[in-house]
Design a protein around this motif. Sequence first.
Motif, PDB file in Angstrom:
ATOM      1  N   UNK B 139       0.825  -1.214   0.000  1.00 18.22           N
ATOM      2  CA  UNK B 139       0.000   0.000   0.000  1.00 18.22           C
ATOM      3  C   UNK B 139       0.851   1.252   0.000  1.00 18.22           C
ATOM      4  N   UNK B 140       1.893   1.231   0.839  1.00 18.91           N
ATOM      5  CA  UNK B 140       2.783   2.391   0.938  1.00 18.91           C
ATOM      6  C   UNK B 140       3.469   2.699  -0.400  1.00 18.91           C
ATOM      7  N   UNK B 141       3.819   1.649  -1.111  1.00 22.55           N
ATOM      8  CA  UNK B 141       4.648   1.817  -2.311  1.00 22.55           C
ATOM      9  C   UNK B 141       3.894   1.704  -3.624  1.00 22.55           C
ATOM     10  N   UNK B 142       2.650   1.258  -3.538  1.00 23.18           N
ATOM     11  CA  UNK B 142       1.934   0.959  -4.777  1.00 23.18           C
ATOM     12  C   UNK B 142       2.455  -0.302  -5.437  1.00 23.18           C
ATOM     13  N   UNK B 143       3.080  -1.171  -4.629  1.00 18.78           N
ATOM     14  CA  UNK B 143       3.661  -2.400  -5.181  1.00 18.78           C
ATOM     15  C   UNK B 143       2.604  -3.491  -5.316  1.00 18.78           C
ATOM     16  N   UNK B 144       2.923  -4.464  -6.159  1.00 19.28           N
ATOM     17  CA  UNK B 144       2.039  -5.607  -6.385  1.00 19.28           C
ATOM     18  C   UNK B 144       2.442  -6.742  -5.441  1.00 19.28           C
ATOM     19  N   UNK B 145       1.463  -7.312  -4.720  1.00 17.00           N
ATOM     20  CA  UNK B 145       1.749  -8.471  -3.882  1.00 17.00           C
ATOM     21  C   UNK B 145       1.784  -9.726  -4.762  1.00 17.00           C
ATOM     22  N   UNK B 146       2.864 -10.456  -4.669  1.00 18.84           N
ATOM     23  CA  UNK B 146       2.989 -11.698  -5.435  1.00 18.84           C
ATOM     24  C   UNK B 146       2.906 -12.873  -4.469  1.00 18.84           C
ATOM     25  N   UNK B 147       1.734 -13.493  -4.374  1.00 17.23           N
ATOM     26  CA  UNK B 147       1.569 -14.596  -3.421  1.00 17.23           C
ATOM     27  C   UNK B 147       2.367 -15.819  -3.879  1.00 17.23           C
ATOM     28  N   UNK B 148       2.724 -16.703  -2.943  1.00 16.85           N
ATOM     29  CA  UNK B 148       3.591 -17.826  -3.305  1.00 16.85           C
ATOM     30  C   UNK B 148       2.899 -18.899  -4.142  1.00 16.85           C
ATOM     31  N   UNK B 149       1.571 -18.999  -4.043  1.00 12.36           N
ATOM     32  CA  UNK B 149       0.919 -20.066  -4.819  1.00 12.36           C
ATOM     33  C   UNK B 149      -0.484 -19.695  -5.287  1.00 12.36           C
ATOM     34  N   UNK B 150      -1.220 -18.894  -4.524  1.00 15.11           N
ATOM     35  CA  UNK B 150      -2.629 -18.700  -4.859  1.00 15.11           C
ATOM     36  C   UNK B 150      -2.812 -17.550  -5.837  1.00 15.11           C
ATOM     37  N   UNK B 151      -2.307 -17.751  -7.040  1.00 12.18           N
ATOM     38  CA  UNK B 151      -2.278 -16.703  -8.059  1.00 12.18           C
ATOM     39  C   UNK B 151      -2.351 -17.357  -9.441  1.00 12.18           C
ATOM     40  N   UNK B 152      -3.143 -16.761 -10.288  1.00 16.85           N
ATOM     41  CA  UNK B 152      -3.378 -17.257 -11.646  1.00 16.85           C
ATOM     42  C   UNK B 152      -2.072 -17.520 -12.399  1.00 16.85           C
ATOM     43  N   UNK B 153      -1.182 -16.520 -12.425  1.00 18.67           N
ATOM     44  CA  UNK B 153       0.042 -16.639 -13.227  1.00 18.67           C
ATOM     45  C   UNK B 153       1.111 -17.506 -12.558  1.00 18.67           C
ATOM     46  N   UNK B 154       1.086 -17.520 -11.226  1.00 17.51           N
ATOM     47  CA  UNK B 154       2.026 -18.401 -10.505  1.00 17.51           C
ATOM     48  C   UNK B 154       1.673 -19.858 -10.811  1.00 17.51           C
ATOM     49  N   UNK B 155       0.411 -20.192 -10.696  1.00 17.29           N
ATOM     50  CA  UNK B 155      -0.027 -21.571 -10.979  1.00 17.29           C
ATOM     51  C   UNK B 155       0.312 -21.946 -12.424  1.00 17.29           C
TER      52      UNK B 155
END
Lengths: 324, 324
Positions: B139-155
């Motif tokens: 939130x502070x940085x406007x960064x994207x959270x990249x979850x370790x597994x529960x993500x469309x592109x990660x899977x």
Amino acid sequence: MVSLPTSADVGDAARAIAGVAFRTPLLTSPALDAVTGARVFLKPEMLQRGGAFKFRGAYNRLSRIPDSGKSAGVVAMSSGNHALGVATAANLLGVRATILMPTDSPAVKRERTAAAGAEIVLFDRDKDDRVAMAHVIAGERGAVVVPPYDDFFIIAGQGTVGREIVEDLAKSKLTPDAVLVCCGGGGLLAGIALAVHAQAPSTKLYSVEPEEFDDHARSFVAGERLANRKTSGSLCDGLLAQMPGELTFAINKQHVAGGLVVSEEEVKRAIAFAFRELKLVVEPSGAAALAALLSKRLDVRDQTVVVVMTGGNVDPGLFAELIC
Amino acid sequence: MVSLPTSADVGDAARAIAGVAFRTPLLTSPALDAVTGARVFLKPEMLQRGGAFKFRGAYNRLSRIPDSGKSAGVVAMSSGNHALGVATAANLLGVRATILMPTDSPAVKRERTAAAGAEIVLFDRDKDDRVAMAHVIAGERGAVVVPPYDDFFIIAGQGTVGREIVEDLAKSKLTPDAVLVCCGGGGLLAGIALAVHAQAPSTKLYSVEPEEFDDHARSFVAGERLANRKTSGSLCDGLLAQMPGELTFAINKQHVAGGLVVSEEEVKRAIAFAFRELKLVVEPSGAAALAALLSKRLDVRDQTVVVVMTGGNVDPGLFAELIC
């Protein structure tokens, strides 16, 4: 005059071992590229059947034994990986195998050779004449002596390593600028030289040996086969051959650009690097070429370099010590 | 409703990571075939860039970030291999990366993540709310959270492991009867399931988890996502996810034949086996599937079985202890 194998014999060997030996991959490592400034490819022969390249030559040699000779079998002498290669090939081909192993060979290599079904006879590296012992046993049984490197079919079989390197690099439209090969008796180096220079005559080939066992490096300079003073006492138990082989040197002196020498400390660091960065288990004798690259024995910046890692049969206690 | 990736998305991921991630080989082992009575293929993801499969998903995810988002960057939380995957992908793509790592993550994973250029923030696995921490930073940085597994592109990215398995087996005219996958949050398993079942719908897929962290095994039986009681305290530091992911479970419950559970002792024996017989360095979390095979959790006699070894980032001291 003795007959020397050619690249065509390496091709025959490739057909003889196809589907039995593994075609090991060519691996890359961004960490290694960063350290060296080169484009490095690793040929990881610890992933070969039996954990070392030696199975290639052994199987090629033993596959030429006719059915009538299988019960008389073969006799081989080796500190370990050739023993294991011959024992494994003998097992697959139904050939009886007796292996002479030095008393100081790593336990892991003796155990694996016995587990492959070979009979083991121990000898003292400094006191016993292993060649005479082998010929006595062979004479009694009518068995064939399978030398570890100075043999037409052994050299051709090991050459399949070089053939695969050139074929796999060609898929990426690359030819190697330099190939670094760990060197004991010179059989692997000679085979690789035949295969690589048939396709890529400008590739520079280098032997890599441990300090005090640098018979190839000195022989290349002298232009004749020179022996080591010591016969034992290196961490690299597979690179202790006393002098270059007759056949192997006849080939290598025509093909090899030079001999590199590494210290025991450099070999240890290479083993730890392979553990940490490559996730591969490499034995001391198999890490010499990587050690030469990491220790910048050669200026390889911007070049395509292949490092042959020859085996991974190392006692767990020693490996644990080397990586910590 | 959340969108789930399909095998077509795995194909997109394969194109996104081509030439950046490594195509790891499929290895065989006569020793493993002899022990199991099966035809076993190993997918050695410790040979992947960064020493684990995680780079595949991370690079696929980060490659979707537009240039305008690169300086705001990404935030990820991970015990190690996802951290390293994100850090490495971020480095290659010029994306800023901040990684939340638990205080009990292996030193080797923290060091390698820092070396790849990421900023590391430590959290306590039992006390801190890592998800909240990540979202505060994002939130502070406007960064994207990249979850370790529960993500469309990660899977989809992890699914390239399965795509390569099916493609490489097809070259030998084989399809897998069973695929065993180490399972933390289920992202790798879900991706592999999509890719494998698109080509070989009859293949049986199995999750493998350590005792006390068998949330997938229990969830498959219950038909709903169940959590583990414990959050820390396993040798398998990469398989501690508290419960199956929402997306990953939505996929896995449709595809997976069952959940296998292995003891810590079985994982240790698998690591020693991989050292001795395969010459590969596998970390505890990456050895669970091999442990299940060696411990005969499944009757695989005469079957074509694939075991995914997920990573090799293990502290040397621990590895030394495990192989001796």
